[in-house]
Design an enzyme around this catalytic site. Structure first.
Site, PDB file in Angstrom:
ATOM      1  N   SER A 126      -7.363 -46.305 -28.578  1.00 12.68           N
ATOM      2  CA  SER A 126      -8.317 -45.625 -27.715  1.00 12.68           C
ATOM      3  C   SER A 126      -7.640 -44.470 -26.964  1.00 12.68           C
ATOM      4  O   SER A 126      -7.066 -43.580 -27.589  1.00 12.68           O
ATOM      5  CB  SER A 126      -8.967 -46.634 -26.754  1.00 12.68           C
TER       6      SER A 126
ATOM      7  N   ASP B  21     -18.019 -48.578 -33.840  1.00 13.25           N
ATOM      8  CA  ASP B  21     -17.371 -47.950 -32.687  1.00 13.25           C
ATOM      9  C   ASP B  21     -17.965 -46.572 -32.443  1.00 13.25           C
ATOM     10  O   ASP B  21     -18.076 -45.761 -33.358  1.00 13.25           O
ATOM     11  CB  ASP B  21     -15.867 -47.847 -32.966  1.00 13.25           C
TER      12      ASP B  21
ATOM     13  N   HIS C 164     -15.534 -51.174 -30.867  1.00 13.41           N
ATOM     14  CA  HIS C 164     -14.321 -50.587 -30.303  1.00 13.41           C
ATOM     15  C   HIS C 164     -13.337 -51.665 -29.819  1.00 13.41           C
ATOM     16  O   HIS C 164     -13.722 -52.589 -29.103  1.00 13.41           O
ATOM     17  CB  HIS C 164     -14.718 -49.670 -29.144  1.00 13.41           C
TER      18      HIS C 164
END
Length: 302
Positions: free
Chosen positions: A163, A244, A276
């Site tokens: 991320s 995601d 995610h």
């Protein structure tokens, strides 16, 4: 709680809120666990201070197989959390990096950079680069940390993150391509569900990175980087998840890198039916274990 009585100036759920008196309340990622020796895998961990002045630190992980006669690759890991929450000491990240170390048989340095909003970007970039330079001081086996001196092959260094941490990882490897990192060869980079900007307004990004130079800032928008071919490694693995919201951004990065003229090899792998960073929330599911093995296999390629 006390903070509920104070006026909120900025609210960014589920990450943090800022009150009018300047105090910050993090809504996630505040729990921590101490370093330990894992009873199942034998992976040891300990915390190290990188800069007493800035407070930058890290958690080091050493696999059970480590010996003085056979040096191992180094994994530099950068945690996610919207540049603002979580740390290497969070239970999920401690467990994830420890599992990577056991599966891949690597030494890992999981970096604790200063976080927004108290320390807005680009501070996280500066801190992570400082940590990488600190690690590099061990390349001649005379640095301040024995585990790095005794057990790391600095010709086999990997950088990975998820991320926002994947964004930082990219910026670090891109900077290494321009500036070099003396004594270190970055072999590869793994970006897990990477955060990169797109063309839509992003109020959170504007808040945590107030000095961003617009939609052409290649730290956030690497597809706009005219020198992306200078990326400082030979191999890249991009992991995306089907459900995601950042899936498209990982794919855009993949296409930009392929078309940049960079001379390395890049692969993208999608996990079907997952969201995610699902592997942090459900690390024992089959797809999370498969992701772990994909990363370990990448680190173990000759």
């Amino acid at each position: 709680m006390e903070s509920s009585a104070k006026a909120v100036a900025h609210d960014f759920p589920p990450f943090f809120r800022v009150f009018e008196d300047g105090t910050v309340e993090r809504l996630l990622g505040t729990e921590t666990v101490p370093p330990t020796t894992d009873s199942f895998t034998g992976v040891q961990s300990k915390d190290v201070t990188i800069s007493a002045e800035t407070g930058v630190s890290a958690r080091l992980f050493l696999p059970k197989t480590a010996s003085s006669t056979h040096k191992l690759p180094l994994l530099i890991y950068v945690h996610g959390g919207a540049f603002s929450i979580e740390s290497p000491f969070s239970p999920a990240y401690h467990s994830h990096v420890s599992s990577l170390v056991a599966e891949a048989n690597v030494v890992a340095l999981s970096i604790h950079y200063r976080r927004a909003p108290e320390h807005p970007l680009p501070i996280a970039y500066d801190d992570t680069w400082a940590a990488m330079k600190w690690a590099a001081t061990h390349c001649r086996c005379n640095g301040p940390e024995a585990w790095l001196n005794d057990h790391v092959d600095f010709e086999r260094v990997f950088v990975a993150g998820d991320s926002a941490g994947a964004n930082i990882a990219h910026v670090m490897v891109r900077k290494a391509g321009d500036d070099g990192l003396e004594g270190v060869k970055i072999v590869g980079m793994v970006l897990v569900h990477p955060y990169f900007g797109n063309d839509r307004p992003d109020k959170l990004l504007d808040f945590v990175f107030p000095t961003i130079s617009g939609p052409n800032d290649h730290r956030i928008y690497p597809n706009k980087d005219s020198n992306l071919s200078s990326l400082g490694c030979n191999r890249v693995l991009i992991l995306v998840a089907e459900r995601d919201w950042l899936n498209e951004r990982g794919r855009t990065y993949y296409e930009a890198l392929k078309q940049s003229g960079w001379g390395g090899t890049v692969e993208i792998v999608e996990t079907e039916g997952e969201d995610h960073v699902f592997h942090l929330f459900n690390p024992n599911c089959d797809k999370a274990l498969a992701l772990l093995k994909q990363m370990a296999s990448f680190f173990n390629q000759v």
